[in-house]
Design a protein around this motif. Sequence first.
Motif, PDB file in Angstrom:
ATOM      1  N   ARG A 150     -10.407   6.011 -10.550  1.00  0.00           N
ATOM      2  CA  ARG A 150     -11.190   7.207 -10.233  1.00  0.00           C
ATOM      3  C   ARG A 150     -11.266   8.124 -11.464  1.00  0.00           C
ATOM      4  O   ARG A 150     -11.048   9.327 -11.378  1.00  0.00           O
ATOM      5  CB  ARG A 150     -10.593   7.946  -9.038  1.00  0.00           C
ATOM      6  CG  ARG A 150     -10.728   7.155  -7.730  1.00  0.00           C
ATOM      7  CD  ARG A 150     -10.371   7.975  -6.510  1.00  0.00           C
ATOM      8  NE  ARG A 150     -11.203   9.164  -6.351  1.00  0.00           N
ATOM      9  CZ  ARG A 150     -12.435   9.176  -5.866  1.00  0.00           C
ATOM     10  NH1 ARG A 150     -13.014   8.031  -5.492  1.00  0.00           N
ATOM     11  NH2 ARG A 150     -13.115  10.301  -5.747  1.00  0.00           N
ATOM     12  N   THR A 151     -11.610   7.533 -12.592  1.00  0.00           N
ATOM     13  CA  THR A 151     -11.753   8.318 -13.822  1.00  0.00           C
ATOM     14  C   THR A 151     -13.146   8.914 -13.949  1.00  0.00           C
ATOM     15  O   THR A 151     -13.374   9.782 -14.799  1.00  0.00           O
ATOM     16  CB  THR A 151     -11.492   7.445 -15.054  1.00  0.00           C
ATOM     17  OG1 THR A 151     -12.566   6.493 -15.197  1.00  0.00           O
ATOM     18  CG2 THR A 151     -10.158   6.724 -14.958  1.00  0.00           C
ATOM     19  N   GLY A 152     -14.108   8.440 -13.159  1.00  0.00           N
ATOM     20  CA  GLY A 152     -15.490   8.861 -13.304  1.00  0.00           C
ATOM     21  C   GLY A 152     -16.257   8.078 -14.344  1.00  0.00           C
ATOM     22  O   GLY A 152     -17.452   8.299 -14.529  1.00  0.00           O
TER      23      GLY A 152
ATOM     24  N   GLU B  37     -19.127   3.023  -3.908  1.00  0.00           N
ATOM     25  CA  GLU B  37     -19.799   4.323  -3.954  1.00  0.00           C
ATOM     26  C   GLU B  37     -21.068   4.273  -4.806  1.00  0.00           C
ATOM     27  O   GLU B  37     -21.980   5.103  -4.633  1.00  0.00           O
ATOM     28  CB  GLU B  37     -18.870   5.398  -4.539  1.00  0.00           C
ATOM     29  CG  GLU B  37     -17.553   5.568  -3.816  1.00  0.00           C
ATOM     30  CD  GLU B  37     -16.430   4.806  -4.512  1.00  0.00           C
ATOM     31  OE1 GLU B  37     -15.462   5.460  -4.957  1.00  0.00           O
ATOM     32  OE2 GLU B  37     -16.563   3.571  -4.611  1.00  0.00           O
ATOM     33  N   LEU B  38     -21.137   3.314  -5.724  1.00  0.00           N
ATOM     34  CA  LEU B  38     -22.278   3.227  -6.633  1.00  0.00           C
ATOM     35  C   LEU B  38     -23.210   2.074  -6.293  1.00  0.00           C
ATOM     36  O   LEU B  38     -24.111   1.744  -7.066  1.00  0.00           O
ATOM     37  CB  LEU B  38     -21.775   3.062  -8.077  1.00  0.00           C
ATOM     38  CG  LEU B  38     -20.865   4.186  -8.602  1.00  0.00           C
ATOM     39  CD1 LEU B  38     -20.436   3.888 -10.041  1.00  0.00           C
ATOM     40  CD2 LEU B  38     -21.560   5.529  -8.527  1.00  0.00           C
ATOM     41  N   ALA B  39     -23.024   1.486  -5.125  1.00  0.00           N
ATOM     42  CA  ALA B  39     -23.810   0.303  -4.761  1.00  0.00           C
ATOM     43  C   ALA B  39     -25.301   0.602  -4.694  1.00  0.00           C
ATOM     44  O   ALA B  39     -26.133  -0.279  -4.923  1.00  0.00           O
ATOM     45  CB  ALA B  39     -23.333  -0.250  -3.420  1.00  0.00           C
ATOM     46  N   GLY B  40     -25.658   1.833  -4.381  1.00  0.00           N
ATOM     47  CA  GLY B  40     -27.070   2.170  -4.248  1.00  0.00           C
ATOM     48  C   GLY B  40     -27.744   2.600  -5.537  1.00  0.00           C
ATOM     49  O   GLY B  40     -28.942   2.920  -5.533  1.00  0.00           O
ATOM     50  N   VAL B  41     -27.003   2.628  -6.643  1.00  0.00           N
ATOM     51  CA  VAL B  41     -27.573   3.027  -7.934  1.00  0.00           C
ATOM     52  C   VAL B  41     -28.118   1.780  -8.631  1.00  0.00           C
ATOM     53  O   VAL B  41     -27.382   0.824  -8.876  1.00  0.00           O
ATOM     54  CB  VAL B  41     -26.524   3.723  -8.822  1.00  0.00           C
ATOM     55  CG1 VAL B  41     -27.159   4.145 -10.145  1.00  0.00           C
ATOM     56  CG2 VAL B  41     -25.923   4.923  -8.111  1.00  0.00           C
ATOM     57  N   ALA B  42     -29.392   1.792  -8.955  1.00  0.00           N
ATOM     58  CA  ALA B  42     -30.036   0.589  -9.484  1.00  0.00           C
ATOM     59  C   ALA B  42     -29.852   0.459 -10.989  1.00  0.00           C
ATOM     60  O   ALA B  42     -29.777   1.459 -11.715  1.00  0.00           O
ATOM     61  CB  ALA B  42     -31.526   0.615  -9.153  1.00  0.00           C
ATOM     62  N   GLY B  43     -29.765  -0.798 -11.451  1.00  0.00           N
ATOM     63  CA  GLY B  43     -29.790  -1.121 -12.863  1.00  0.00           C
ATOM     64  C   GLY B  43     -28.692  -0.472 -13.678  1.00  0.00           C
ATOM     65  O   GLY B  43     -27.616  -0.123 -13.184  1.00  0.00           O
TER      66      GLY B  43
ATOM     67  N   GLY C  66     -18.603  10.660  -2.846  1.00  0.00           N
ATOM     68  CA  GLY C  66     -17.278  10.065  -2.962  1.00  0.00           C
ATOM     69  C   GLY C  66     -16.891   9.662  -4.356  1.00  0.00           C
ATOM     70  O   GLY C  66     -15.737   9.284  -4.596  1.00  0.00           O
ATOM     71  N   TYR C  67     -17.832   9.704  -5.325  1.00  0.00           N
ATOM     72  CA  TYR C  67     -17.495   9.287  -6.684  1.00  0.00           C
ATOM     73  C   TYR C  67     -17.240  10.509  -7.547  1.00  0.00           C
ATOM     74  O   TYR C  67     -18.030  11.462  -7.539  1.00  0.00           O
ATOM     75  CB  TYR C  67     -18.588   8.418  -7.296  1.00  0.00           C
ATOM     76  CG  TYR C  67     -18.109   7.705  -8.543  1.00  0.00           C
ATOM     77  CD1 TYR C  67     -17.139   6.714  -8.448  1.00  0.00           C
ATOM     78  CD2 TYR C  67     -18.589   8.041  -9.804  1.00  0.00           C
ATOM     79  CE1 TYR C  67     -16.670   6.071  -9.587  1.00  0.00           C
ATOM     80  CE2 TYR C  67     -18.121   7.407 -10.948  1.00  0.00           C
ATOM     81  CZ  TYR C  67     -17.161   6.420 -10.823  1.00  0.00           C
ATOM     82  OH  TYR C  67     -16.678   5.803 -11.948  1.00  0.00           O
ATOM     83  N   PRO C  68     -16.147  10.513  -8.340  1.00  0.00           N
ATOM     84  CA  PRO C  68     -15.752  11.723  -9.078  1.00  0.00           C
ATOM     85  C   PRO C  68     -16.542  11.907 -10.371  1.00  0.00           C
ATOM     86  O   PRO C  68     -17.092  10.951 -10.915  1.00  0.00           O
ATOM     87  CB  PRO C  68     -14.275  11.464  -9.386  1.00  0.00           C
ATOM     88  CG  PRO C  68     -14.195   9.979  -9.527  1.00  0.00           C
ATOM     89  CD  PRO C  68     -15.152   9.429  -8.502  1.00  0.00           C
TER      90      PRO C  68
END
Length: 443
Positions: A305-307, A405-411, A426-428
């Motif tokens: 969870r470093t971002g 948490e990032l599954a919906g971010v494309a490419g 949910g993502y820091p």
Amino acid sequence: MSEEPTAIVLFTRDLRVHDNPALELACRLARRVVPLFVVHEGLGFATANRGRFLRESLADLRESLRGVGGELIVRYGDPVTELMRLAGEVRAEAIVLARDVSRYAQRRAARIVRAAERQRVRVEFVDAVTVARPAALTPSGGGDHFRVFTPYWRVWSAYERRSVASPPLRIEVPSGLRCGRLPPARSTRAELPDGGEAAARRRMRAWLAGGLVDYADRHDDLPGDATSRLSADLHFGCLSPLELAVAAERVGGDGADAYVRQLCWRDFHAQVTYAFPDITRADYRPRPRDWRDDPDALDAWRCGRTGLPIVDAGMRQLAAEGFLHNRARLLVASFLTKQLGLHWSGGARHFFDHLVDGDIANNAGNWQWVAGTGNDTRPNRRFSLLRQAQRFDPQGDYVRRYIPELAGVAGAAVHTPWRLGRLPAGYPPPLLDPGGGQGGRHR
């Protein structure tokens, strides 16, 4: 018991019957052979991931030995005490075991020699854990080991190797011995590969037939996962590094050359550790550096969870699989030591707690290489995490695989979620300014 010659082969990190020179030598020295493994609860394999792999590996070894008339004797406690107790019980004339490089292994070997002298038992050491014996290769200009990889690689490549040992056709074990229980199965959340020589040899055959040819071009491909995944098998000795090197060279090509070079790196770290057994606790090359103390940052790194998505994906792969892609190991270690400025030992301990292939020499050696305290000739080397992510995970598939948490971010946008205007739920935010400064959450 009869007075027939008896030898004990002490298994340590050579849990196999193929190309096991300790087992082969014991069978040549004596009519009766006692294969022994001593479970020492205080060792690193007591961690959940390695504990489960070990249990399966011992079960497989026992089955293989029984297949040729033998048995695996399992005892619990101090290895030297249990070994010498069994030697007295079976009136052993010889003890055979593989050399190893850690401080613990070197002290164990010295204690065995002293105890065997008191009981007038012969002790023989063989080379089974590495391709080249750790102390066999030394620089022409002096010194007890190589400090830089490239000259070691040149000498290692010309090293006259031993022959690959054949598995035993038949083993006779003294009657009346209690075989002993295997360690209990360990519970772990990680999805682990099956332990044992049989599973390892299946993986080896598949790798040699399929993945090896493209290894030189694809070994850094994070989403492609194009590495051999044989590191745990090598660590526990379910596979022989020598047999693997010989088999890879037989396939030939650029992929084989690149892969055998990685096996040489494994030997390189082993010979460094043999000469400098403090490698797990002390800087190999101490350099002036003000390491920071930041428990919150260390915890964020451990938890993924470093971002920084490429770092967090790696740390979550480690937690989920007890394994981490080699390129990801490099990046997460560089982030901890070079970007966060935290001492390498905290990262090395976390790796050792989770990796199924947790190997003292490789783990500490690689961490120190990245941190600039080890054998890297460029101790101030720094990686641009964003450039590395874009190069080795260009479409972000590796990141999405491990960060839901990032599954919906494309490419490739998945590597820079702070640029989306609003972070996914949910993502820091990043601990550090991804450009290399000290912004973000880091203070």
